[in-house]
Design a protein around this motif. Sequence first.
Motif, PDB file in Angstrom:
ATOM      1  N   ILE A   1      55.449  39.982  52.633  1.00 21.29           N
ATOM      2  CA  ILE A   1      55.979  40.971  51.697  1.00 21.29           C
ATOM      3  C   ILE A   1      54.919  41.975  51.256  1.00 21.29           C
ATOM      4  O   ILE A   1      55.225  43.139  50.975  1.00 21.29           O
ATOM      5  N   TYR A   2      53.644  41.560  51.223  1.00 22.46           N
ATOM      6  CA  TYR A   2      52.591  42.448  50.720  1.00 22.46           C
ATOM      7  C   TYR A   2      51.673  42.976  51.822  1.00 22.46           C
ATOM      8  O   TYR A   2      50.666  43.616  51.527  1.00 22.46           O
ATOM      9  N   ASP A   3      52.012  42.687  53.072  1.00 20.01           N
ATOM     10  CA  ASP A   3      51.273  43.199  54.221  1.00 20.01           C
ATOM     11  C   ASP A   3      49.811  42.758  54.213  1.00 20.01           C
ATOM     12  O   ASP A   3      48.902  43.562  54.370  1.00 20.01           O
ATOM     13  N   PHE A   4      49.609  41.443  54.025  1.00 21.73           N
ATOM     14  CA  PHE A   4      48.292  40.827  54.127  1.00 21.73           C
ATOM     15  C   PHE A   4      48.271  39.930  55.358  1.00 21.73           C
ATOM     16  O   PHE A   4      49.274  39.271  55.672  1.00 21.73           O
ATOM     17  N   GLU A   5      47.147  39.891  56.036  1.00 21.12           N
ATOM     18  CA  GLU A   5      46.966  38.905  57.090  1.00 21.12           C
ATOM     19  C   GLU A   5      46.598  37.583  56.430  1.00 21.12           C
ATOM     20  O   GLU A   5      45.666  37.519  55.630  1.00 21.12           O
ATOM     21  N   VAL A   6      47.328  36.541  56.750  1.00 21.10           N
ATOM     22  CA  VAL A   6      47.109  35.243  56.123  1.00 21.10           C
ATOM     23  C   VAL A   6      46.591  34.263  57.165  1.00 21.10           C
ATOM     24  O   VAL A   6      47.178  34.104  58.245  1.00 21.10           O
ATOM     25  N   VAL A   7      45.477  33.617  56.857  1.00 14.61           N
ATOM     26  CA  VAL A   7      44.864  32.653  57.768  1.00 14.61           C
ATOM     27  C   VAL A   7      44.703  31.331  57.024  1.00 14.61           C
ATOM     28  O   VAL A   7      43.962  31.246  56.042  1.00 14.61           O
TER      29      VAL A   7
ATOM     30  N   ILE B   1      43.625  37.044  43.873  1.00 17.46           N
ATOM     31  CA  ILE B   1      43.478  37.576  45.233  1.00 17.46           C
ATOM     32  C   ILE B   1      43.049  39.036  45.198  1.00 17.46           C
ATOM     33  O   ILE B   1      42.090  39.440  45.867  1.00 17.46           O
ATOM     34  N   ALA B   2      43.770  39.842  44.423  1.00 22.14           N
ATOM     35  CA  ALA B   2      43.458  41.276  44.371  1.00 22.14           C
ATOM     36  C   ALA B   2      42.044  41.513  43.846  1.00 22.14           C
ATOM     37  O   ALA B   2      41.287  42.323  44.406  1.00 22.14           O
ATOM     38  N   GLY B   3      41.665  40.809  42.786  1.00 16.88           N
ATOM     39  CA  GLY B   3      40.341  41.004  42.218  1.00 16.88           C
ATOM     40  C   GLY B   3      39.221  40.607  43.154  1.00 16.88           C
ATOM     41  O   GLY B   3      38.207  41.307  43.268  1.00 16.88           O
ATOM     42  N   ALA B   4      39.397  39.465  43.861  1.00 17.68           N
ATOM     43  CA  ALA B   4      38.344  38.974  44.751  1.00 17.68           C
ATOM     44  C   ALA B   4      38.191  39.823  46.002  1.00 17.68           C
ATOM     45  O   ALA B   4      37.108  39.866  46.599  1.00 17.68           O
ATOM     46  N   LEU B   5      39.257  40.501  46.411  1.00 16.11           N
ATOM     47  CA  LEU B   5      39.222  41.278  47.654  1.00 16.11           C
ATOM     48  C   LEU B   5      39.027  42.773  47.413  1.00 16.11           C
ATOM     49  O   LEU B   5      39.287  43.590  48.293  1.00 16.11           O
ATOM     50  N   GLY B   6      38.556  43.122  46.230  1.00 13.59           N
ATOM     51  CA  GLY B   6      38.182  44.511  45.993  1.00 13.59           C
ATOM     52  C   GLY B   6      39.218  45.370  45.332  1.00 13.59           C
ATOM     53  O   GLY B   6      39.039  46.592  45.230  1.00 13.59           O
ATOM     54  N   GLY B   7      40.304  44.779  44.850  1.00 12.77           N
ATOM     55  CA  GLY B   7      41.326  45.552  44.161  1.00 12.77           C
ATOM     56  C   GLY B   7      41.004  45.745  42.694  1.00 12.77           C
ATOM     57  O   GLY B   7      40.025  45.203  42.175  1.00 12.77           O
ATOM     58  N   THR B   8      41.848  46.489  42.017  1.00 14.87           N
ATOM     59  CA  THR B   8      41.686  46.755  40.591  1.00 14.87           C
ATOM     60  C   THR B   8      42.732  45.961  39.824  1.00 14.87           C
ATOM     61  O   THR B   8      43.937  46.140  40.045  1.00 14.87           O
ATOM     62  N   VAL B   9      42.281  45.084  38.933  1.00 15.57           N
ATOM     63  CA  VAL B   9      43.220  44.239  38.197  1.00 15.57           C
ATOM     64  C   VAL B   9      42.911  44.321  36.708  1.00 15.57           C
ATOM     65  O   VAL B   9      41.761  44.500  36.296  1.00 15.57           O
ATOM     66  N   PRO B  10      43.933  44.174  35.863  1.00 16.78           N
ATOM     67  CA  PRO B  10      43.695  44.202  34.406  1.00 16.78           C
ATOM     68  C   PRO B  10      43.109  42.878  33.930  1.00 16.78           C
ATOM     69  O   PRO B  10      43.340  41.826  34.540  1.00 16.78           O
ATOM     70  N   ASP B  11      42.357  42.908  32.862  1.00 22.53           N
ATOM     71  CA  ASP B  11      41.829  41.685  32.269  1.00 22.53           C
ATOM     72  C   ASP B  11      42.993  40.782  31.864  1.00 22.53           C
ATOM     73  O   ASP B  11      43.920  41.220  31.177  1.00 22.53           O
ATOM     74  N   GLY B  12      42.926  39.536  32.302  1.00 17.20           N
ATOM     75  CA  GLY B  12      43.959  38.586  31.907  1.00 17.20           C
ATOM     76  C   GLY B  12      45.247  38.710  32.673  1.00 17.20           C
ATOM     77  O   GLY B  12      46.237  38.056  32.338  1.00 17.20           O
ATOM     78  N   GLY B  13      45.291  39.538  33.707  1.00 21.08           N
ATOM     79  CA  GLY B  13      46.487  39.634  34.529  1.00 21.08           C
ATOM     80  C   GLY B  13      47.594  40.460  33.927  1.00 21.08           C
ATOM     81  O   GLY B  13      47.378  41.292  33.042  1.00 21.08           O
TER      82      GLY B  13
ATOM     83  N   THR C   1      46.046  48.123  45.539  1.00 19.27           N
ATOM     84  CA  THR C   1      44.702  48.648  45.287  1.00 19.27           C
ATOM     85  C   THR C   1      43.638  47.962  46.148  1.00 19.27           C
ATOM     86  O   THR C   1      42.481  48.392  46.146  1.00 19.27           O
ATOM     87  N   VAL C   2      44.005  46.899  46.852  1.00 27.34           N
ATOM     88  CA  VAL C   2      43.056  46.223  47.741  1.00 27.34           C
ATOM     89  C   VAL C   2      42.868  47.082  48.990  1.00 27.34           C
ATOM     90  O   VAL C   2      43.850  47.475  49.631  1.00 27.34           O
ATOM     91  N   PRO C   3      41.636  47.401  49.368  1.00 23.69           N
ATOM     92  CA  PRO C   3      41.409  48.201  50.586  1.00 23.69           C
ATOM     93  C   PRO C   3      42.081  47.545  51.799  1.00 23.69           C
ATOM     94  O   PRO C   3      42.071  46.313  51.928  1.00 23.69           O
ATOM     95  N   GLU C   4      42.653  48.361  52.668  1.00 25.50           N
ATOM     96  CA  GLU C   4      43.419  47.827  53.795  1.00 25.50           C
ATOM     97  C   GLU C   4      42.598  46.886  54.663  1.00 25.50           C
ATOM     98  O   GLU C   4      43.087  45.844  55.111  1.00 25.50           O
ATOM     99  N   GLN C   5      41.345  47.216  54.906  1.00 31.08           N
ATOM    100  CA  GLN C   5      40.522  46.373  55.782  1.00 31.08           C
ATOM    101  C   GLN C   5      40.185  45.033  55.141  1.00 31.08           C
ATOM    102  O   GLN C   5      39.765  44.090  55.823  1.00 31.08           O
ATOM    103  N   ALA C   6      40.376  44.932  53.818  1.00 30.05           N
ATOM    104  CA  ALA C   6      40.056  43.694  53.100  1.00 30.05           C
ATOM    105  C   ALA C   6      41.280  42.806  52.900  1.00 30.05           C
ATOM    106  O   ALA C   6      41.172  41.737  52.308  1.00 30.05           O
ATOM    107  N   ARG C   7      42.415  43.208  53.403  1.00 27.09           N
ATOM    108  CA  ARG C   7      43.649  42.452  53.153  1.00 27.09           C
ATOM    109  C   ARG C   7      43.789  41.276  54.116  1.00 27.09           C
ATOM    110  O   ARG C   7      44.732  41.191  54.926  1.00 27.09           O
ATOM    111  N   VAL C   8      42.844  40.367  54.001  1.00 26.46           N
ATOM    112  CA  VAL C   8      42.839  39.129  54.789  1.00 26.46           C
ATOM    113  C   VAL C   8      42.689  37.971  53.812  1.00 26.46           C
ATOM    114  O   VAL C   8      41.696  37.885  53.090  1.00 26.46           O
TER     115      VAL C   8
END
Length: 315
Positions: A201-207, A295-307, A180-187
């Motif tokens: 595994i999740y196709d994120f750019e990691v720095v 990670i998902a919540g901070a980068l614009g994804g949709t996450v459930p309360d409490g994980g 659910t994280v927008p592709e351009q935000a997957r950093v």
Amino acid sequence: MTARALTLGALMALSPAALAAQEVLDVVTTTGMIADAAQQVGGDLVEVQALMGPGVDPHAYRQTRSDIVATAQADLVLWHGLYLEAQMEEFLLDLDNTNNVVALAELLPQESLLSSEDYADQFDPHVWMDPHLWQDVVAEVQAALAEALPDNADAIAANAEAFYAQIDTLAEYSEQVLSTVPEQARVLVTAHDAFNYFGAIYDFEVVGIQGISTESEAGLQRIAELVDMLVEREIGAVFVESSVSDRNIRALIEGAAAQGHEVTIGGELFSDAMGPEGTYEGTWIGMIDHNITTIAGALGGTVPDGGMQGRLAMN
């Protein structure tokens, strides 16, 4: 192998099968992640001690006198390998000459591992960031425990299967929320390169500011380059780690602010150590649930309360 406190008369009265059921394997591990796996798979058959607790950096950890005593007296010593416990490696290899010692991640197929940018002919040790790879490590824990407790192999296998099912559920959750994280935000920008398996595994750019080992230093030029990247790509969130100083991350934030770009801390991640003992985040499942959800919540994804299980303290 030791038995729980029983009187001599009680021990003599037990049948061999009943006596075997009372035996508890003394297991010492290096990291909390391995300790959690050993406890999940061993259940009541094991007593597990981790040398490295919450917030401890395994790259820099050196054995203490009490560690030497504990490992020497243990029935089984489980360590990670792949140069994670760099300062302890010589000690653990020497211990292997006299004790039952297993370097779990060293048993993984090399084709499943990522190469290390810090050390030639070495691999990235942070395999617990990939649930599928960690499941393979758990399988090695199962094999080590079954070999040490052959009469209890069936019970160990049943515990392992239950844990594998939890890992599969976590893997499904991770794929779902990270998609659910927008592709351009997957950093993912973190203090050091502990998340390369996550990225693969999740196709994120990691720095990572530092390399795979926290022993490497991040120079001023590296900081300046990353500040420029944050500004140019309009990256709005970076992450601190529980076992690594946040000094370099805060330098990035300040550098970006000087160029008129606001960057916030997206949250604290558990990289080389789990959360506090006795908490959900103090288990491997909870640790990864926390990381994925943060990670998902901070980068614009949709996450459930409490994980995944609604148990995360952060929400």
